[in-house]
Scaffold this motif. Structure first.
Motif, PDB file in Angstrom:
ATOM      1  N   CYS A 166      42.746  45.625  45.542  1.00 44.89           N
ATOM      2  CA  CYS A 166      41.295  45.761  45.806  1.00 44.89           C
ATOM      3  C   CYS A 166      40.516  45.826  44.493  1.00 44.89           C
ATOM      4  O   CYS A 166      39.402  45.296  44.395  1.00 44.89           O
ATOM      5  N   THR A 167      41.113  46.451  43.486  1.00 45.99           N
ATOM      6  CA  THR A 167      40.462  46.513  42.173  1.00 45.99           C
ATOM      7  C   THR A 167      40.260  45.102  41.630  1.00 45.99           C
ATOM      8  O   THR A 167      39.198  44.760  41.096  1.00 45.99           O
ATOM      9  N   ALA A 168      41.294  44.244  41.809  1.00 46.21           N
ATOM     10  CA  ALA A 168      41.200  42.850  41.348  1.00 46.21           C
ATOM     11  C   ALA A 168      40.147  42.076  42.132  1.00 46.21           C
ATOM     12  O   ALA A 168      39.431  41.241  41.580  1.00 46.21           O
ATOM     13  N   SER A 170      37.458  43.327  44.594  1.00 49.50           N
ATOM     14  CA  SER A 170      36.071  43.792  44.674  1.00 49.50           C
ATOM     15  C   SER A 170      35.632  44.621  43.468  1.00 49.50           C
ATOM     16  O   SER A 170      34.466  44.575  43.087  1.00 49.50           O
ATOM     17  N   GLY A 171      36.568  45.360  42.851  1.00 52.16           N
ATOM     18  CA  GLY A 171      36.189  46.152  41.666  1.00 52.16           C
ATOM     19  C   GLY A 171      35.707  45.240  40.554  1.00 52.16           C
ATOM     20  O   GLY A 171      34.611  45.392  40.016  1.00 52.16           O
ATOM     21  N   SER A 172      36.541  44.240  40.226  1.00 51.78           N
ATOM     22  CA  SER A 172      36.183  43.275  39.185  1.00 51.78           C
ATOM     23  C   SER A 172      35.360  42.122  39.748  1.00 51.78           C
ATOM     24  O   SER A 172      34.768  41.351  38.985  1.00 51.78           O
ATOM     25  N   GLY A 173      35.345  41.972  41.063  1.00 51.99           N
ATOM     26  CA  GLY A 173      34.754  40.807  41.728  1.00 51.99           C
ATOM     27  C   GLY A 173      33.383  40.373  41.226  1.00 51.99           C
ATOM     28  O   GLY A 173      33.148  39.180  40.977  1.00 51.99           O
TER      29      GLY A 173
HETATM   30  O1  LIG Z   1      37.362  46.070  34.172  1.00 54.85           O
HETATM   31  C1  LIG Z   1      37.670  47.189  34.584  1.00 54.85           C
HETATM   32  O2  LIG Z   1      38.733  47.724  34.210  1.00 54.85           O
HETATM   33  C2  LIG Z   1      36.791  47.922  35.574  1.00 54.85           C
HETATM   34  C3  LIG Z   1      37.531  48.261  36.837  1.00 54.85           C
HETATM   35  C4  LIG Z   1      37.016  47.328  37.870  1.00 54.85           C
HETATM   36  C5  LIG Z   1      35.870  46.717  37.238  1.00 54.85           C
HETATM   37  N1  LIG Z   1      35.734  47.078  36.006  1.00 54.85           N
END
Ligand SMILES: O=C(O)[C@@H]1CCC=N1
Ligand SMILES: NC(=O)C1=CN([C@@H]2O[C@H](COP(=O)(O)OP(=O)(O)OC[C@H]3O[C@@H](n4cnc5c(N)ncnc54)[C@H](OP(=O)(O)O)[C@@H]3O)[C@@H](O)[C@H]2O)C=CC1
Length: 270
Positions: A166-168, A170-173
């Motif tokens: 999910c981080t890949a 929507s987090g970074s999305g």
């Molecule tokens: O790039 C990152 O590590 C942080 C986490 C998800 C979005 N930005």
């Protein structure tokens, strides 16, 4: 009883959350913030009317602690907090990669921990926040977390084993979409449009496409087919995207983001 919530390490994500909570009706008097630099603390006080406190004060006073420092700073923050956090406090981590077990090992036995991966559209109340319970977090803790993150957008519960994926996604999305807009604006310039006009055309097209994706109920393939006329312009562009491996590049990119999230698990990886 009033529930006090503290945001510890109030940077971009912490401030977006704080601002959303105040907008959703939380009283600044019930919100505590911490910052590493005095000038940042002053900025938060001036912008939001909240009183900055030390990490130890936040740990002693607040019912819920939301930790929004970078993964690499989490170990140091926890060393500072651990002696002050009673085991009945809810600890929410907003950090990429770090599992709930990392917190449970460092805090008093039985401390409820919830892991959340939100994203920067929290700044415009359109976040996607993905929520997972640690060993001691109850349904009530999850509901409280949803109430907090619901102030800045949508929430979804997932098993913690899916958090890195999910981080890949929507987090970074949001970064991938900004990157696409940037690249498409460059294309507009190549085609002879002024930068500001190219930017406006692409941004409005992105907003329209996003609304259709959310509201039409149609599959993305169908939406794309509707744009793609026989022997028309779009299919020529799609052929080039396929020739240049854009689909494969996206799959590889998200896999790399997922792998990096896994790597951050120790909270110390540079
Ligand atoms: O790039 C990152 O590590 C942080 C986490 C998800 C979005 N930005
Ligand atoms: N940015 C994003 O798109 C997303 C980020 N995340 C996660 O959110 C977290 C925060 O990211 P982001 O907001 O971008 O980062 P920021 O660097 O903007 O915010 C972190 C803040 O924590 C402060 N800080 C660090 N250590 C301490 C400490 N011991 N006590 C008090 N304050 C401290 C930093 O201070 P200073 O200003 O001095 O550095 C900084 O202001 C990360 O864990 C990240 O993985 C999650 C989803 C999306």
């Amino acid at each position: 009883m009033t529930q006090k919530v503290a945001v510890l390490g109030t940077g971009k994500i912490g401030e977006a959350l704080l601002s959303g909570m105040i907008g959703a009706g939380w009283s600044p008097a019930d919100l505590l913030v911490t910052a590493r630099r005095p000038e940042r603390a002053d900025e938060l006080r001036a912008r939001h009317g909240v009183v900055p406190v030390t990490n130890a004060e936040a740990a002693k006073t607040a019912d819920t602690l939301i930790l929004t420092v970078k993964p690499q700073d989490m170990g140091t923050l926890l060393d500072e907090l651990a002696p002050h956090v009673p085991a009945d406090r809810l600890v929410i981590s907003g950090a990429a990669g770090i599992p709930t077990a990392f917190f449970e090992e460092r805090l008093a036995p039985g401390t409820p921990v919830v892991r959340v991966m939100t994203n920067t559209p929290a700044l415009v109340d359109e976040a996607m926040s993905v929520i997972s319970a640690g060993t001691h977090a109850t349904a009530e803790h999850l509901a409280h977390t949803e109430e907090i993150f619901g102030a800045v957008g949508k929430t979804l519960r997932v098993p913690e084993s899916q958090q890195d994926a999910c981080t890949a996604l929507s987090g970074s999305g949001p970064a991938y979409f900004f990157y696409l807009v940037e690249a498409m604006t460059d294309a507009g310039i190549l085609l002879g449009l002024p930068r500001d006009k190219a930017h406006d055309l692409i941004v409005q097209s992105a907003i329209g496409a996003a609304k259709m994706l959310r509201d039409s109920g149609e599959h993305p393939v169908k939406l794309r087919e509707n744009v793609t006329s026989p022997a028309g312009t779009t299919i020529n562009a799609i052929r080039e995207l396929e020739n240049h491996g854009v689909r494969a590049a996206l799959i590889a990119a998200l896999e790399a983001a997922r792998d990096r999230s896994r790597e951050l698990a120790s909270g110390t990886k540079d």
